[in-house]
Design a protein around this motif. Structure first.
Motif, PDB file in Angstrom:
ATOM      1  N   LEU A 238       0.810  -1.222   0.000  1.00 33.66           N
ATOM      2  CA  LEU A 238       0.000   0.000   0.000  1.00 33.66           C
ATOM      3  C   LEU A 238       0.844   1.273   0.000  1.00 33.66           C
ATOM      4  O   LEU A 238       0.622   2.159  -0.833  1.00 33.66           O
ATOM      5  N   PRO A 239       1.807   1.435   0.921  1.00 32.98           N
ATOM      6  CA  PRO A 239       2.632   2.653   0.838  1.00 32.98           C
ATOM      7  C   PRO A 239       3.474   2.711  -0.418  1.00 32.98           C
ATOM      8  O   PRO A 239       3.782   3.800  -0.915  1.00 32.98           O
ATOM      9  N   VAL A 240       3.850   1.547  -0.971  1.00 33.23           N
ATOM     10  CA  VAL A 240       4.620   1.540  -2.206  1.00 33.23           C
ATOM     11  C   VAL A 240       3.778   2.102  -3.354  1.00 33.23           C
ATOM     12  O   VAL A 240       4.267   2.877  -4.182  1.00 33.23           O
ATOM     13  N   ILE A 241       2.502   1.716  -3.403  1.00 37.84           N
ATOM     14  CA  ILE A 241       1.611   2.235  -4.440  1.00 37.84           C
ATOM     15  C   ILE A 241       1.461   3.747  -4.307  1.00 37.84           C
ATOM     16  O   ILE A 241       1.434   4.478  -5.302  1.00 37.84           O
ATOM     17  N   THR A 242       1.357   4.228  -3.064  1.00 35.32           N
ATOM     18  CA  THR A 242       1.266   5.674  -2.848  1.00 35.32           C
ATOM     19  C   THR A 242       2.507   6.387  -3.375  1.00 35.32           C
ATOM     20  O   THR A 242       2.418   7.418  -4.053  1.00 35.32           O
ATOM     21  N   LEU A 243       3.676   5.835  -3.088  1.00 35.52           N
ATOM     22  CA  LEU A 243       4.915   6.449  -3.546  1.00 35.52           C
ATOM     23  C   LEU A 243       5.025   6.427  -5.064  1.00 35.52           C
ATOM     24  O   LEU A 243       5.507   7.384  -5.671  1.00 35.52           O
ATOM     25  N   LEU A 244       4.573   5.330  -5.669  1.00 36.63           N
ATOM     26  CA  LEU A 244       4.613   5.255  -7.123  1.00 36.63           C
ATOM     27  C   LEU A 244       3.680   6.295  -7.747  1.00 36.63           C
ATOM     28  O   LEU A 244       4.012   6.902  -8.773  1.00 36.63           O
ATOM     29  N   GLY A 245       2.503   6.481  -7.142  1.00 33.54           N
ATOM     30  CA  GLY A 245       1.597   7.498  -7.646  1.00 33.54           C
ATOM     31  C   GLY A 245       2.183   8.890  -7.557  1.00 33.54           C
ATOM     32  O   GLY A 245       2.041   9.715  -8.471  1.00 33.54           O
ATOM     33  N   MET A 293       0.324  14.671 -14.723  1.00 33.18           N
ATOM     34  CA  MET A 293       0.775  13.295 -14.533  1.00 33.18           C
ATOM     35  C   MET A 293       0.742  12.907 -13.056  1.00 33.18           C
ATOM     36  O   MET A 293       0.426  11.765 -12.712  1.00 33.18           O
ATOM     37  N   LEU A 294       1.055  13.855 -12.177  1.00 30.30           N
ATOM     38  CA  LEU A 294       0.999  13.579 -10.746  1.00 30.30           C
ATOM     39  C   LEU A 294      -0.431  13.303 -10.304  1.00 30.30           C
ATOM     40  O   LEU A 294      -0.691  12.369  -9.529  1.00 30.30           O
ATOM     41  N   ILE A 295      -1.384  14.075 -10.813  1.00 31.82           N
ATOM     42  CA  ILE A 295      -2.782  13.854 -10.461  1.00 31.82           C
ATOM     43  C   ILE A 295      -3.261  12.507 -10.989  1.00 31.82           C
ATOM     44  O   ILE A 295      -3.949  11.749 -10.292  1.00 31.82           O
ATOM     45  N   ILE A 296      -2.901  12.186 -12.229  1.00 33.85           N
ATOM     46  CA  ILE A 296      -3.282  10.897 -12.808  1.00 33.85           C
ATOM     47  C   ILE A 296      -2.633   9.745 -12.036  1.00 33.85           C
ATOM     48  O   ILE A 296      -3.245   8.703 -11.813  1.00 33.85           O
ATOM     49  N   GLY A 297      -1.397   9.950 -11.590  1.00 34.58           N
ATOM     50  CA  GLY A 297      -0.728   8.919 -10.803  1.00 34.58           C
ATOM     51  C   GLY A 297      -1.414   8.655  -9.482  1.00 34.58           C
ATOM     52  O   GLY A 297      -1.561   7.495  -9.063  1.00 34.58           O
ATOM     53  N   ASN A 298      -1.867   9.710  -8.819  1.00 34.83           N
ATOM     54  CA  ASN A 298      -2.594   9.525  -7.562  1.00 34.83           C
ATOM     55  C   ASN A 298      -3.927   8.824  -7.789  1.00 34.83           C
ATOM     56  O   ASN A 298      -4.352   7.990  -6.972  1.00 34.83           O
ATOM     57  N   LEU A 299      -4.596   9.133  -8.898  1.00 31.91           N
ATOM     58  CA  LEU A 299      -5.844   8.451  -9.233  1.00 31.91           C
ATOM     59  C   LEU A 299      -5.584   6.967  -9.504  1.00 31.91           C
ATOM     60  O   LEU A 299      -6.344   6.103  -9.040  1.00 31.91           O
ATOM     61  N   ALA A 300      -4.532   6.678 -10.255  1.00 30.74           N
ATOM     62  CA  ALA A 300      -4.194   5.281 -10.522  1.00 30.74           C
ATOM     63  C   ALA A 300      -3.851   4.537  -9.235  1.00 30.74           C
ATOM     64  O   ALA A 300      -4.193   3.356  -9.076  1.00 30.74           O
ATOM     65  N   ALA A 301      -3.179   5.227  -8.294  1.00 32.53           N
ATOM     66  CA  ALA A 301      -2.859   4.596  -7.013  1.00 32.53           C
ATOM     67  C   ALA A 301      -4.125   4.259  -6.237  1.00 32.53           C
ATOM     68  O   ALA A 301      -4.235   3.183  -5.639  1.00 32.53           O
ATOM     69  N   ASP A 302      -5.112   5.156  -6.250  1.00 31.46           N
ATOM     70  CA  ASP A 302      -6.372   4.884  -5.561  1.00 31.46           C
ATOM     71  C   ASP A 302      -7.086   3.676  -6.154  1.00 31.46           C
ATOM     72  O   ASP A 302      -7.691   2.869  -5.437  1.00 31.46           O
ATOM     73  N   ILE A 303      -7.025   3.551  -7.477  1.00 25.56           N
ATOM     74  CA  ILE A 303      -7.670   2.412  -8.133  1.00 25.56           C
ATOM     75  C   ILE A 303      -6.938   1.118  -7.813  1.00 25.56           C
ATOM     76  O   ILE A 303      -7.559   0.074  -7.576  1.00 25.56           O
ATOM     77  N   LEU A 304      -5.621   1.172  -7.780  1.00 29.62           N
ATOM     78  CA  LEU A 304      -4.843  -0.036  -7.502  1.00 29.62           C
ATOM     79  C   LEU A 304      -5.042  -0.517  -6.064  1.00 29.62           C
ATOM     80  O   LEU A 304      -4.844  -1.697  -5.779  1.00 29.62           O
ATOM     81  N   TYR A 305      -5.407   0.401  -5.167  1.00 33.84           N
ATOM     82  CA  TYR A 305      -5.651  -0.008  -3.787  1.00 33.84           C
ATOM     83  C   TYR A 305      -6.698  -1.125  -3.718  1.00 33.84           C
ATOM     84  O   TYR A 305      -6.588  -2.046  -2.907  1.00 33.84           O
ATOM     85  N   SER A 306      -7.722  -1.029  -4.554  1.00 36.79           N
ATOM     86  CA  SER A 306      -8.796  -2.009  -4.490  1.00 36.79           C
ATOM     87  C   SER A 306      -8.334  -3.389  -4.921  1.00 36.79           C
ATOM     88  O   SER A 306      -8.914  -4.398  -4.510  1.00 36.79           O
ATOM     89  N   PHE A 307      -7.294  -3.455  -5.747  1.00 37.12           N
ATOM     90  CA  PHE A 307      -6.779  -4.747  -6.181  1.00 37.12           C
ATOM     91  C   PHE A 307      -5.818  -5.333  -5.150  1.00 37.12           C
ATOM     92  O   PHE A 307      -5.758  -6.550  -4.964  1.00 37.12           O
ATOM     93  N   VAL A 308      -5.064  -4.468  -4.483  1.00 35.14           N
ATOM     94  CA  VAL A 308      -4.122  -4.949  -3.470  1.00 35.14           C
ATOM     95  C   VAL A 308      -4.835  -5.295  -2.179  1.00 35.14           C
ATOM     96  O   VAL A 308      -4.547  -6.307  -1.539  1.00 35.14           O
ATOM     97  N   ASP A 309      -5.805  -4.453  -1.778  1.00 37.72           N
ATOM     98  CA  ASP A 309      -6.548  -4.670  -0.546  1.00 37.72           C
ATOM     99  C   ASP A 309      -8.037  -4.509  -0.830  1.00 37.72           C
ATOM    100  O   ASP A 309      -8.547  -3.385  -0.914  1.00 37.72           O
TER     101      ASP A 309
END
Length: 316
Positions: A238-245, A293-309
């Motif tokens: 989860l924190p890794v996804i946040t950092l990637l976003g 790109m930063l905003i899109i990255g944060n949106l992608a991170a939020d979406i990926l959260y549902s797949f990880v957790d």
């Protein structure tokens, strides 16, 4: 999910507007005059004012901003004040070089940070944890430009193992040559990302090892390595996804100093050249593109959260 994506995309409009206003104001308040780069010793004052008029710099600042925002809404980011080339075309031309370098650095940092952070968290306050923490503190404290110069001096000048600058050797058109030129800048950037990633993963690992499911796995006779890499890893992502976003903006803006040191022809070096020449259309274009790109990255991170957790709900 669809409502979340639409709502977040609509939120980008006022955010980008705010970023553009702040960036434009800072450029106008900064010392310097872009017209001076066109002035020659034999030029008359009338010629200087004619250049200023042709560039649109004789209008009030707010008029210049509204003209720029009107063109930007239509997809026209303007033209460079220095080379008179379209700003969007220059960004897109240099985007592959920056994206390739930054993407490789982030990927390398993540692949190294996950096992190192898990090991450091599992061996809290032991010699292995202290060693990894020491390396992380060095990565956080050492300026990347100093590390870049040090590696360039060691591997390029003294040992002659790697090229010191550029993206390609003149006359050589091969992927291996590009990879060879990218080793030093990629290593410098990866070391900077690695330091912060390891700290986040270590902290998350320490917290997860106190949870009940870890004790249950120990009671079932699971090995420590199995618990770390099969169960704890899922929660640590989860924190890794946040950092990637948050790193998505770097894929566009790039490491300005690192690209400049290694003469890497990316967006970062383009931005540095624009700052030196007070080329505000290029600066504005790079700033807005990286913010998007930063905003899109944060949106992608939020979406990926549902797949990880799956416990995380993306409603509201």
């Amino acid at each position: 999910m669809r409502q979340l994506i639409v709502r977040r995309l609509l939120q980008t409009i006022p955010m980008l507007f705010f970023v553009s206003v702040v960036c434009f104001a800072m450029i106008k308040l900064a010392p310097g005059d872009p017209v001076l780069s066109f002035v020659t010793p034999n030029m008359h004052a009338e010629d200087i004012e004619r250049i200023r008029h042709n560039l649109g710099l004789d209008k009030p600042a707010y008029i210049q901003y509204f003209i720029w925002i009107k063109e930007m809404v239509q997809g026209n980011f303007g033209y460079s004040l220095v080379n008179h080339q379209p700003v969007l075309g220059q960004i897109l031309e240099r985007l592959p070089a920056t994206a390739g370098l930054m993407g490789s650095a982030i990927l390398l940092a993540v692949l190294l940070a996950i096992p190192l952070g898990l090991i450091a968290g599992a061996n809290r306050n032991r010699w292995l944890d202290k060693l990894i923490n020491f390396i992380s503190y060095i990565g956080i404290s050492v300026p990347l430009f100093w590390l870049a110069i040090l590696l360039m001096y060691l591997f390029a000048i003294k040992l002659h193992l790697l090229p010191s600058m550029g993206m390609r050797t003149i006359g050589v058109e091969s992927a291996a040559d590009v990879l060879k030129h990218g080793i030093l800048p990629c290593s410098v950037l990866a070391f900077g990302f690695l330091a912060s990633y390891v700290r986040y993963i270590r902290s998350s690992t320490i917290g997860q090892l106190k949870e009940e499911y870890v004790q249950i796995q120990y009671a079932f006779g699971s090995r420590k390595s199995t618990i770390l890499f099969r169960h704890v890893l899922k929660h640590v992502l989860l924190p890794v996804i946040t950092l990637l976003g948050m790193s998505m903006g770097d894929l566009v803006a790039g490491a300005i100093v690192t690209e400049t040191v290694f003469s890497w022809p990316g967006i970062g070096s383009l931005g540095m050249t624009a700052v030196r020449g007070m080329d505000y259309p290029v600066i504005m274009g790079i700033t807005l593109f990286s913010s998007l790109m930063l905003i899109i990255g944060n949106l992608a991170a939020d979406i990926l959260y549902s797949f990880v957790d799956p416990r995380i709900k993306l409603k509201g």
